[in-house]
Design an enzyme around this catalytic site. Structure first.
Site, mmCIF file in Angstrom:
data_model
loop_
_atom_site.group_PDB
_atom_site.id
_atom_site.type_symbol
_atom_site.label_atom_id
_atom_site.label_comp_id
_atom_site.label_asym_id
_atom_site.label_seq_id
_atom_site.Cartn_x
_atom_site.Cartn_y
_atom_site.Cartn_z
ATOM 1 C CE LYS A 176 -1.652 3.080 1.915
ATOM 2 N NZ LYS A 176 -1.368 4.465 1.438
ATOM 3 C CB CYS A 284 13.373 9.277 7.439
ATOM 4 S SG CYS A 284 14.324 8.053 6.538
HETATM 5 P P1 NAD Z 1 2.585 9.446 6.691
HETATM 6 O O1 NAD Z 1 2.713 8.870 8.049
HETATM 7 O O2 NAD Z 1 1.654 10.585 6.484
HETATM 8 O O3 NAD Z 1 2.115 8.322 5.652
HETATM 9 C C1 NAD Z 1 2.740 7.061 5.590
HETATM 10 C C2 NAD Z 1 1.724 6.023 5.120
HETATM 11 O O4 NAD Z 1 0.654 5.957 6.066
HETATM 12 C C3 NAD Z 1 1.102 6.343 3.776
HETATM 13 O O5 NAD Z 1 1.000 5.154 3.016
HETATM 14 C C4 NAD Z 1 -0.281 6.882 4.139
HETATM 15 O O6 NAD Z 1 -1.251 6.599 3.163
HETATM 16 C C5 NAD Z 1 -0.601 6.187 5.443
HETATM 17 N N1 NAD Z 1 -1.424 7.022 6.327
HETATM 18 C C6 NAD Z 1 -1.389 8.368 6.438
HETATM 19 N N2 NAD Z 1 -2.284 8.775 7.354
HETATM 20 C C7 NAD Z 1 -2.891 7.673 7.839
HETATM 21 C C8 NAD Z 1 -3.916 7.442 8.823
HETATM 22 N N3 NAD Z 1 -4.467 8.451 9.487
HETATM 23 N N4 NAD Z 1 -4.288 6.182 9.079
HETATM 24 C C9 NAD Z 1 -3.725 5.156 8.416
HETATM 25 N N5 NAD Z 1 -2.759 5.316 7.468
HETATM 26 C C10 NAD Z 1 -2.340 6.556 7.187
HETATM 27 O O7 NAD Z 1 4.071 9.825 6.207
HETATM 28 P P2 NAD Z 1 4.501 10.599 4.898
HETATM 29 O O8 NAD Z 1 4.135 12.030 5.038
HETATM 30 O O9 NAD Z 1 4.063 9.876 3.681
HETATM 31 O O10 NAD Z 1 6.089 10.438 4.990
HETATM 32 C C11 NAD Z 1 6.906 11.290 5.726
HETATM 33 C C12 NAD Z 1 7.157 10.765 7.108
HETATM 34 O O11 NAD Z 1 7.764 9.470 7.031
HETATM 35 C C13 NAD Z 1 8.142 11.606 7.904
HETATM 36 O O12 NAD Z 1 7.681 11.700 9.220
HETATM 37 C C14 NAD Z 1 9.438 10.826 7.815
HETATM 38 O O13 NAD Z 1 10.349 11.054 8.879
HETATM 39 C C15 NAD Z 1 8.936 9.443 7.856
HETATM 40 N N6 NAD Z 1 9.895 8.497 7.314
HETATM 41 C C16 NAD Z 1 10.573 7.719 8.180
HETATM 42 C C17 NAD Z 1 11.515 6.837 7.711
HETATM 43 C C18 NAD Z 1 12.296 5.974 8.639
HETATM 44 O O14 NAD Z 1 13.033 5.143 8.154
HETATM 45 N N7 NAD Z 1 12.155 6.090 9.941
HETATM 46 C C19 NAD Z 1 11.777 6.747 6.332
HETATM 47 C C20 NAD Z 1 11.038 7.550 5.464
HETATM 48 C C21 NAD Z 1 10.093 8.427 5.970
#
Ligand code: NAD
Length: 498
Positions: A176, A284
């Site tokens: 997803k 990240c």
């Molecule tokens: P996000 O948390 O908004 O989304 C990630 C995933 O979760 C997406 O597939 C999205 O559709 C889903 N999602 C979003 N809101 C949701 C909800 N309310 N309920 C269920 N699913 C939901 O993150 P983003 O904005 O796409 O990515 C950026 C974030 O990811 C930053 O915080 C970054 O630090 C983090 N990140 C962390 C790593 C790591 O390795 N720790 C790597 C890459 C990105």
């Protein structure tokens, strides 16, 4: 809004239109225009994908290790041959510059290479004669249907982090991806099919919270791998584990770079620029806070500031551009609001990226530098996830270490120094999952594993590498005893007395 391109799900080896009637828009961040309409799955559509994955698991887990390895070798070649095309897809939906997009593909490729070694990685352990006539062996078996939920910022690499090991281990995988830049997942699915992966082993189901919740509650999904922001990571972990699933959920970050007074200032400033502003700070492992110790602060801020003039911001397709736009208009505006907040909180805004003007409606923002930031400020505490670099001045190493260890996040950290003793002490003292020594972005190579601590990881198993293989398999231990053939009443041709 009428857009010409339409993106459906990848089910059973082909793209199929969604049936939920729910859709979202995929933007081109460089122009601010809608470029595609994406189908968002319902719980019923997810359920159908899981049923297909369950059926496909029966034969996929029987597929020999050498055949799986062969498919991943072929996938590796195809990925390499098509990397420019994939990079262009990344640039068009995410906005990152092409060189950055190519870098992302290369880091993903490493994980495919690792998965090519699956026959070696799944070798079990064997203890002969653990007791008299008793042998014990440990093997690792696939879990079954597993799912990955990925963020927007590495739309090719993070899906590969998960799917390469998951599938090579014999699982069937439901991806997803982020609904903001979904096309690279479809690109990967097509390449895997060309590499010989049987249809049904990988499904790409697009969606939002509806699809995610359906994954978290589905009884046939055994494990969920997640990367995204901390609030969602916590939710995924709590909901998934409450439903009996194995979950690894990587969250957000606030990565520090500790610069000691003996550091090479030019090297540290170059590193701060590329780690702070590369991919517009939407990494990240981006550095978002420089912790300057003692007298290094003045020359370091001056060196970083001087380099800001040279960062060329523009569309990712412009080969001279070093920093592209942000992912959405809302995110750009949110990031920009922190610059005003920094001012109100008493930080010094050395460079205000809002001042830079851009033509058109792209989601651009110039690079910003904030000095004299303190740990109580919101600009320090929040993950901004954009091109805003903060400098925090501390009198000595201990105070710098304290700031780092008290932060809620603990994904990556770096130290810049010429002193080996100080570096060694820091690698022991820092309560952070990934440490760089004169390396600003210490993303582990694919044969180690990736993961933070504290609010940057929920669960206890890191992503990819050896821990990835552990996550996507479960251990079975077999203890066996057989009668000595020499004692058999039937003549087996064994000597009676040895
Ligand atoms: P996000 O948390 O908004 O989304 C990630 C995933 O979760 C997406 O597939 C999205 O559709 C889903 N999602 C979003 N809101 C949701 C909800 N309310 N309920 C269920 N699913 C939901 O993150 P983003 O904005 O796409 O990515 C950026 C974030 O990811 C930053 O915080 C970054 O630090 C983090 N990140 C962390 C790593 C790591 O390795 N720790 C790597 C890459 C990105």
């Amino acid at each position: 809004m009428a857009v010409s391109q339409h993106i459906g799900h990848w089910i059973d080896g082909k793209e199929v239109a969604g049936t939920s009637g729910r859709k979202s828009i995929v933007w081109d961040p460089a122009t601010g225009k809608a470029q595609a309409e994406l189908d968002l799955a319902s719980a019923e559509e997810l359920d159908a994908a899981v049923a297909l994955a369950q059926r496909s698991f029966v034969s996929w887990r029987e597929t020999s290790l050498s055949r799986r390895s062969e498919i991943f070798f072929r996938f590796r070649e195809l990925l390499d041959a098509n990397k420019r095309e994939l990079a262009a897809v990344l640039t068009s939906e995410h906005g990152k510059v092409l060189s950055d997009a190519l870098g992302e593909v290369s880091r993903g490729l490493e994980n495919v290479e690792y998965a090519c070694g699956i026959p070696q990685l799944l070798k079990g352990e064997f203890s002969e004669q653990a007791a008299t006539g008793v042998d014990v062996c440990s093997i690792r078996q696939p879990i079954g249907v597993v799912a990955g939920i990925t963020p927007f910022n590495f739309p090719a690499m993070v899906p590969i982090w998960m799917l390469a090991n998951a599938i090579a281990c014999g699982n069937t995988f439901i991806l997803k991806p982020s609904e903001r830049d979904p096309s690279s997942s479809m690109f990967l699915a097509r390449l895997l099919q060309r590499a010989g992966l049987p249809d049904g082993v990988l499904s790409v189901v697009h969606g939002d919270k509806v699809a995610v919740d359906a994954i978290l509650h589905h009884p046939a999904i055994g494990a969920v791998s997640f990367v995204g922001s901390t609030p969602i990571a916590r939710y995924i972990y709590e909901t998934g584990t409450a439903n009996g699933k194995r979950v690894q959920a990587l969250g957000g970050a606030k990565n520090h770079m500790l610069v000691l007074p003996d550091a090479d200032v030019n090297m540290a400033a170059d590193a701060a620029i590329s780690a702070g502003f590369g991919s517009a700070g939407e990494r990240c492992m981006a550095i978002s806070v420089v912790v300057a110790v003692g007298e290094v602060a003045e020359p370091l801020v001056a060196a970083i500031s001087a380099r800001l003039d040279r960062i060329k911001v523009g569309p990712g397709t412009d080969l001279d551009a070093e920093m592209g736009p942000l992912i959405t208009r809302e995110h750009r505006d949110r990031v920009a609001s922190y610059i005003g907040l920094a001012n109100a909180e008493g930080a010094t805004v050395v460079r205000d990226g809002r001042q830079q003007k851009f033509e058109g409606d792209g989601f651009f923002l110039g690079a910003s530098l904030l000095d004299h930031v303190t740990p109580d400020m919101q600009v320090y505490r929040d993950e901004i996830f954009g091109p805003v670099l903060a400098v925090l001045r501390v009198p000595d190493y201990e105070s710098g270490l304290n700031v780092i260890n008290q932060n809620e996040f603990a994904n990556g950290v770096a130290i810049f120094t010429r002193d080996g003793g100080a570096a060694r002490r820091f690698q022991r003292d820092a309560n952070v999952g990934m440490v760089g020594i004169n390396v600003a972005i210490p993303v582990p190579v694919a044969y180690h594993s990736f993961g933070g601590w504290k609010a940057s990881l929920f669960g206890d198993v890191h992503m990819y590498g050896p821990e990835g293989v552990r996550f996507f398999t479960r251990a079975k231990v077999i203890t066996s005893r057989w009668p000595d053939p020499a004692t058999s009443k039937i003549d087996l041709g064994f000597p009676r007395n040895r």
